[in-house]
Write an enzyme that holds these catalytic residues in place. Structure first.
Site: not given
Ligand SMILES: Cc1ncc(COP(=O)(O)O)c(C=O)c1O
Length: 390
Positions: A207, A179, A238
């Site tokens: 992502h 991320s 996202k």
């Molecule tokens: C790699 C990754 N996993 C999980 C999440 C968590 O997802 P959510 O925003 O739906 O809680 C994010 C988001 O910020 C992320 O970037």
């Protein structure tokens, strides 16, 4: 001595502020003015969150089922859109079953701690997201971290686990797109290794879905290895433009999570409207319009990378531009904001000290002119720092 919580926290907040690390929510006026800037900070990679057909899906589900689910899924909080969404996810991801959570974070924390525990071993990439780290810690399993995408170290840790913890279940955690760095793992090799050592793999596709692979099915889908990954996890918030998280895999996995994932069992179900939005977004991914939108996203990604003269092709819609200091990252972000471009500075503890950066996210709905403006602004800032390499 004043031992009040207010005093204690105020002292700590001052310390954060003097280190330049204090985070603040924007006040409504600033949030509004951010809306007028060209956003290079959103994970809404396909521009779906403002699509009328998703807004209509939300409105129709609200009218039909109400604004809230009213209870947890096991206690009458299950509404038809939840089951329809889970069915759609499993078809899209080519898995036996799927389960929806209120967020990707809740999906990660609940899943990891439900399937693995004390006496087991978790091997995790150093750059894994906070939700995976928190799930791993909560599980009570022995946690070992391997350097980012380092297969040799992963192999060594698998050997160590096999030798020293022969009875333990071993779970590898990695992501399809990291991320903060926007790069992908050597997934085929990781799958080969986990099969050789009898380990399980949890892949976070947060992502990657909507961006990579046919119908935006993600990296596992692109490599045609859905069936070889025990647990696929992702977010609906996202590229899909909605809200919530999911896990998909085998039927026993999903039944186990329905029973044991505490963030699922003890939490109110996502609203029927948010399930309906994600359902409509996944159905849309199979359309000609979606194919065009995803190729437009990739054209924009390639345009930005080539204007920035990056030596390597970008692997995702996340493109970091390294400033390598908190001060410089903040200055660059502020300077771009003056030009009407919003690119957030990412600092410690989200990234390691000395790797502070601007995190550029590209969307299918950016225009060529907006991307050129950003690249010009960034190149000017970088060239004003002699000897700086991104
Ligand atoms: C790699 C990754 N996993 C999980 C999440 C968590 O997802 P959510 O925003 O739906 O809680 C994010 C988001 O910020 C992320 O970037």
């Amino acid at each position: 001595m004043n031992r009040s919580i207010e005093n204690h926290l105020t002292t700590r907040l001052h310390a954060l502020e003097s280190a330049g690390l204090l985070r603040k929510l924007p006040c409504p006026a600033i949030a509004e003015s951010h809306g007028e800037l060209v956003q290079f900070s959103s994970n809404d990679y396909l521009g779906l969150s403002m699509e009328p057909f998703l807004q209509e899906a939300a409105a129709a589900a609200t009218n039909r089922h109400g604004t809230g689910a009213g209870a947890s899924r096991l206690l009458r909080g299950s509404h038809p859109p939840h089951a329809e969404l889970e069915e759609a996810i499993s078809v899209w991801k080519k898995t036996e079953a799927a389960l929806v959570f209120s967020s990707g974070y809740a999906a990660a924390v609940g899943t990891i701690s439900a399937i693995i525990g004390k006496g087991d071993v978790i091997l995790m990439d150093k750059l894994c997201h906070a939700s995976l780290i928190d799930g791993a810690k909560l599980s009570g399993a022995l946690l070992r971290v391997f350097p980012h995408n380092n297969l040799e170290r992963l192999r060594a840790l698998l050997e160590w686990s096999e030798k020293n913890h022969p009875e333990a279940k071993i779970l590898i955690l990695t992501e399809s797109v990291f991320s903060m760095d926007g790069d992908c793992p050597p997934l085929l090799e990781i799958v080969r290794l986990k099969e050789k050592y009898g380990a399980w793999l949890l892949l976070d596709e947060a992502h990657a879905v909507g961006v990579i692979g046919e119908n935006g099915g993600g990296l596992a889908h692109k490599l045609n290895i859905n069936g070889q990954i025990e647990i696929q996890l992702g977010t609906l918030s996202k590229a899909l433009g909605g809200c919530g998280g999911y896990v998909c895999g085998s039927k026993p996995l999903i039944s186990w999570l329905v029973n044991k994932a505490r963030s699922f069992v003890y939490s109110t179900a996502p609203s029927p409207s948010s399930a309906a939005v994600s359902l409509a977004a996944i159905q849309w991914l199979f359309s000609e319009q979606a194919r065009e939108r995803i190729s437009r996203l990739w054209e924009n990604i390639h345009l930005f990378s080539s204007l920035m003269r990056f030596p390597q092709k970008s692997e995702s819609a996340i493109i970091p531009v390294r400033a390598n200091s908190t001060r410089l990252a903040g200055q660059w972000s502020a300077s771009l904001e003056e030009e009407g471009l919003f690119v957030p500075a990412i600092r410690y503890p989200t990234v390691a000290k000395g790797t502070e950066r601007l995190r550029v996210t590209i969307s299918a709905v950016h225009t060529k002119e907006q991307i050129e403006r950003l690249a010009t602004g960034l190149l000017r800032l970088i060239s004003s720092q002699p000897g700086h390499a991104c």
